[in-house]
Design an enzyme around this catalytic site. Structure first.
Site: not given
Ligand code: HEM
Length: 236
Positions: A181, A184-186
């Site tokens: 996750v 994905v965020h970065v």
């Protein structure tokens, strides 16, 4: 023309060289403490996860130190994320438009947001960001609770061996999902050009806000809250 700050009542058009406040210094500090602790946790945790990564314990002063420090960094992450949670949970509440946004994720990834109102009329956060937010919230609760069960130095007497075995498994799986996750965020923060400055300098360009979070920008300019209670949401 020099970039200027936006204020309620200002006329803003696409391409205007305005800059928009998105995060206060406090929110940014809170975010970067969270980010740093997650990276340190992931590195120290991976060293305990597999012998081939044991050499990384050198970063923390050796194996004993890594084992001792890892849970404490977890405590820092928990409280630091709690700070982010309390700041942002309202803005991450799911709205009807978010489900529509999710069905059009392909257009977002192909940089075709402009073509669809559901993708542009977005509040402070889009549905993808909201999914990351709630996933992180759940995962961090799972990590801290399973982590406490296996924190032998303080809590070894409170749980059985079987409970600890289950907790190790849950903890490891949750850690792997958390790292995914986080990636994905970065990736999303880098992919959507102009986003990183939101968390480094606290502001974004008017063009960025118009393109990706138009509803939020409209609320900011008109000073009128959107369809949710809680008022206008300038920099948090
Ligand atoms: C080191 C890597 C990281 C980078 C480069 C990064 C970058 C960013 C950026 C640029 C934003 C602003 C997005 C926007 O305003 O649209 C943001 C927001 C945010 N980040 Fe990170 N971040 C990192 C790590 C983390 C970690 C580890 C967490 C939590 C465990 C986290 C939680 C959040 C939250 C909660 C927000 C607010 C968005 C929301 O509430 O949906 N970040 N991040």
């Amino acid at each position: 023309m020099k970039a200027r700050d936006i204020a309620p009542g200002d006329q803003v058009h696409q391409g205007d060289p305005v800059s928009v406040d998105r995060y206060t210094p406090g929110a940014r500090l809170n975010h970067w403490i969270t980010a740093a602790s997650l990276v340190l946790l992931a590195v120290s945790g991976l060293t305990l996860f597999h012998p081939s990564l044991y050499f990384l314990t050198e970063l923390f002063g050796g194996g004993q130190w890594t084992r001792a420090i890892h849970p404490w960094i977890g405590v820092v992450l928990f409280f630091s994320f709690l700070g982010l949670f309390l700041r942002f949970w309202r803005l991450n509440l799911w709205e009807r438009n978010d489900s529509l946004w999710m069905t059009k994720l392909r257009d977002v990834l192909a940089n075709r947001e402009e073509s669809d109102e559901a993708l542009t009329e977005v509040g402070k956060y889009n549905a993808g960001q909201k999914v990351v937010f709630w996933s992180m919230s759940i995962l961090i609760i799972v990590l801290i609770s399973s982590g406490l069960v296996i924190w032998d130095q303080y809590f070894s007497g409170y749980t059985t061996l079987e409970q600890k075995q289950i907790a190790v498994l849950v903890h490891s799986l949750a850690a792997i999902v958390t790292i995914c996750v986080w990636i994905v965020h970065v990736y999303a923060a880098i992919w959507v050009r102009g986003t990183i400055s939101a968390m480094t300098r606290g502001r974004v360009t008017g063009g960025w806000a118009w393109r990706h979070h138009r509803k939020w920008l409209r609320e900011l300019v008109t000073g009128k809250p959107g369809d949710r209670k809680g008022g206008v949401t300038p920099a948090e």
